[in-house]
Design a protein around this motif. Structure first.
Motif, mmCIF file in Angstrom:
data_model
loop_
_atom_site.group_PDB
_atom_site.id
_atom_site.type_symbol
_atom_site.label_atom_id
_atom_site.label_comp_id
_atom_site.label_asym_id
_atom_site.label_seq_id
_atom_site.Cartn_x
_atom_site.Cartn_y
_atom_site.Cartn_z
ATOM 1 N N THR A 380 -4.430 -1.567 -12.991
ATOM 2 C CA THR A 380 -3.558 -0.193 -12.899
ATOM 3 C C THR A 380 -2.904 0.478 -13.570
ATOM 4 O O THR A 380 -2.814 2.068 -13.842
ATOM 5 N N THR A 383 -2.399 -0.258 -18.855
ATOM 6 C CA THR A 383 -3.711 0.397 -19.164
ATOM 7 C C THR A 383 -5.181 -0.447 -18.995
ATOM 8 O O THR A 383 -4.574 -1.012 -19.592
ATOM 9 N N LYS A 386 -11.015 -0.505 -22.013
ATOM 10 C CA LYS A 386 -12.100 0.548 -21.512
ATOM 11 C C LYS A 386 -13.334 -0.425 -21.101
ATOM 12 O O LYS A 386 -13.348 -1.807 -21.557
ATOM 13 N N ARG A 405 -3.326 5.797 -8.203
ATOM 14 C CA ARG A 405 -3.423 5.040 -9.854
ATOM 15 C C ARG A 405 -4.803 4.350 -9.412
ATOM 16 O O ARG A 405 -4.887 4.417 -10.345
ATOM 17 N N ALA A 408 -7.066 7.084 -9.801
ATOM 18 C CA ALA A 408 -7.415 8.087 -11.367
ATOM 19 C C ALA A 408 -7.473 7.043 -12.067
ATOM 20 O O ALA A 408 -8.503 7.204 -13.680
ATOM 21 N N ALA A 409 -7.844 5.765 -12.200
ATOM 22 C CA ALA A 409 -7.997 4.622 -13.192
ATOM 23 C C ALA A 409 -9.877 4.377 -12.775
ATOM 24 O O ALA A 409 -10.490 4.666 -14.174
ATOM 25 N N ARG A 411 -11.372 7.305 -12.132
ATOM 26 C CA ARG A 411 -12.237 8.758 -12.727
ATOM 27 C C ARG A 411 -11.625 8.295 -14.536
ATOM 28 O O ARG A 411 -12.977 9.407 -14.313
ATOM 29 N N ASN A 412 -11.583 7.652 -14.378
ATOM 30 C CA ASN A 412 -11.274 7.622 -15.822
ATOM 31 C C ASN A 412 -12.661 6.121 -16.451
ATOM 32 O O ASN A 412 -11.700 5.706 -18.398
ATOM 33 N N GLY A 413 -12.436 5.455 -15.499
ATOM 34 C CA GLY A 413 -13.904 4.706 -15.617
ATOM 35 C C GLY A 413 -13.968 3.405 -15.593
ATOM 36 O O GLY A 413 -13.990 2.365 -16.645
ATOM 37 N N THR A 414 -12.506 3.332 -15.008
ATOM 38 C CA THR A 414 -12.660 1.747 -14.970
ATOM 39 C C THR A 414 -13.791 1.397 -13.423
ATOM 40 O O THR A 414 -13.540 2.321 -12.678
ATOM 41 N N ALA A 465 -17.828 4.782 -9.862
ATOM 42 C CA ALA A 465 -16.959 3.909 -9.968
ATOM 43 C C ALA A 465 -17.119 2.857 -9.385
ATOM 44 O O ALA A 465 -16.844 1.805 -10.009
#
Length: 540
Positions: A380, A383, A386, A405, A408-409, A411-414, A465
């Motif tokens: 993380t 980047t 997906k 960190r 945040a990843a 929340r971004n789909g990781t 997640a």
């Protein structure tokens, strides 16, 4: 001397009546019990329906138990995969019961029935119904039937696990279990790089994992101390890089046939193999095998110590990516599962800029060969691709910045798999006196390894997640199967429950009682385990 008196007629009649009553009582006591009394007695002898690890989602005890006898059949219908699960069950039960337990496609409502049927079971859930006539396990998919068989095993006395005939009786409590997992990722990692373990040793661990419904086997196949998988296009990785281990032993590696056998065997127990090639750090075995992978073109010596963070692939060289492409291509071709782990932790000898560059080039290679990227949570810091999965191994004391960190990843789909080192790293010592293991993450007794909730462990990570949990076992101090078992058990069972059971069932005081009941089962299986003083084990 007092004269002897004969009894009066009244006394004689009274004595006769008492003798008749006593005789009648003896007759009643010796009579065959009624069916109702026999059923109650059998129910008392059966193990409680809910005394299972992991805790089932729903347990409804009631009715008469089922007794496995010489006449019991295992009914599987026409499906070949269901038949295979039935044969697996028979292989478990035959040695200890001494019964033939034929596996048959013929219909019937008695015996042990394995049924595939549509229902609200999911890919791995099942329903187990037990009564006087038989036990029926129903699932939508074969994996659910297999998990149901594991519950069936635990509902039988621990002696059922022995490899010689035992006295029984073989009773399964009456009632219904409805069960499905909380998370789809319930993993265990075995480090075969620090010390090498044979195919048979890995299979033994697979069987132990299957009993607790674990469904991912993460194999750490490369590190500074050893490269453990044959790669045709880079043969010295295995023959040279795999020729040693921590402490300087002979090491070893898996041929492609060996690896396929591990994958096949794991699949037969419904575990998916997740192979890991750790990079760009933890790569000394590769760097020692091929000089061109080093920035200065000089191969370092093989390494047999336990330090970390000193090695790195040369990020600026094109040959590095030829190497990565070849390794991932060959490994992906051997691996039917969805995931391929690229490591990414403790790359202390790689600059942050180089790390980001490396991950940006390597993640698309994984996708090119049809796999989904998994990496340790340091991924993380770059980047994540997906759909990638980050495996979090931090501690309670990990910095808020690093945790954010990861969040945040997420929340971004990781996706996030939780492996906190101070909770479920199985190589951590239980106490300061534990003869094996390390303590850099702290001492991890059984209660600490169990008493946390994956759903809210990391602040800011959405519950959606969290893909699940995984219990890693690093092997710097682990050299044989007994060592694996001593460090894994009993903590592995708790990790499995965290991954499978509903959050509502999570309770240390009730769990430790169910866990204690596993001790005799492990002894019957020949599993060496740590008898934690926190657990009320039965007296030996």
């Amino acid at each position: 001397m007092r004269p002897h008196h004969r009894p009066t007629p009244r006394v004689t009649r009274l004595l006769g009546s008492l003798l008749l009553v006593a005789a009648a009582g003896t007759f009643v006591a010796g009579a065959a019990p009624t069916p109702e009394v026999a059923a109650e007695e059998a129910a008392r002898k059966a193990r409680p329906l809910g005394e299972v690890v992991p805790a089932p989602a729903s347990v409804a005890p009631g009715g008469s138990p089922y007794r496995i006898t010489r006449d019991t059949r295992i009914r599987v219908g026409a499906s070949q995969e269901v038949r295979r699960i039935g044969e697996y069950a028979a292989k478990v039960l035959r040695p200890s019961t001494g019964y033939p337990l034929p596996v048959t496609a013929s219909g019937g409502q008695d015996g042990i029935r394995l049924r595939l049927a549509k229902g609200a079971f999911g890919a791995e859930g099942y329903r187990l119904d037990s009564g006087a006539k038989g036990v029926t396990i129903t699932a939508a998919k074969p994996a659910g039937l297999f998990h149901g068989v594991q519950t069936l095993r635990q509902l039988l006395p621990a002696a059922v696990e022995k490899d010689s005939v035992q006295p029984g009786p073989w009773l399964i409590a009456g009632g219904t279990v409805k069960d499905s997992p909380r998370y789809g990722w319930r993993g265990a990692m075995l480090d075969v790089s620090r010390h090498f373990f044979t195919v048979d040793q890995v299979k033994r661990y697979v069987d132990q994992l299957a009993l607790y419904k674990v469904n991912k086997l993460h194999l750490h196949l490369s590190d500074d101390q050893g490269w453990r998988i044959a790669v045709d296009s880079w043969p010295r990785l295995a023959t040279h890089g795999g020729s040693t281990q921590v402490g300087g032993g002979p090491g070893g590696f898996y041929t492609k046939a060996d690896y396929k056998e591990i994958v096949r065997y794991a699949a037969s127990r419904y575990l998916e193999v997740v192979p890991e090639i750790d990079m760009p750090g933890h790569t000394n075995a590769a760097l020692a095998s091929y000089a061109e992978l080093n920035c200065d073109g000089v191969a370092p010596p093989l390494y047999t110590g336990t330090d970390v963070g000193f090695s790195s692939l040369c990020v600026s060289k094109d040959v590095t990516y030829d190497f990565v492409d070849d390794v991932i291509r060959e490994l992906a071709a051997l691996t039917p599962g969805r995931y391929l782990h690229i490591g990414g932790d403790e790359a202390h000898s790689t600059s942050h800029e180089d790390y980001v560059t490396f991950m940006a080039r390597v993640q698309p290679v994984v996708a090119k060969y049809g796999k989904t990227v998994v990496g340790w949570h340091q991924l993380t810091g770059a980047t994540p691709a997906k759909g990638a999965v980050a495996q979090y191994w931090g501690l309670d004391g990990t910095s808020a910045e690093e945790k954010e960190r990861v969040a945040a990843a997420a929340r971004n789909g990781t996706g996030i798999v939780l492996s906190p080192a101070d909770r479920i790293y199985l190589d951590m010592k239980y106490t300061a006196d534990t003869p094996l293991g390390l303590d850099w993450a702290g001492l991890v007794e059984v209660e600490r390894s169990y008493d946390w909730d994956p759903g809210n462990y990391l602040p800011g990570v959405p519950a959606s997640a969290v893909r699940g949990v995984e219990a890693p076992l690093w092997t710097e101090t682990i050299t044989k199967s007994d060592d694996i078992e001593y460090m894994a058990f009993p903590r592995l069972a708790g990790a499995a429950e965290l991954g499978w059971s509903p959050a509502a069932t999570h309770d240390w005081d009730t769990y430790k009682v169910r866990l204690a009941a596993q001790g005799p089962r492990w002894e019957a299986l020949g599993i060496d385990y740590y008898r934690s003083p926190q657990v009320p084990w039965p007296a030996r």
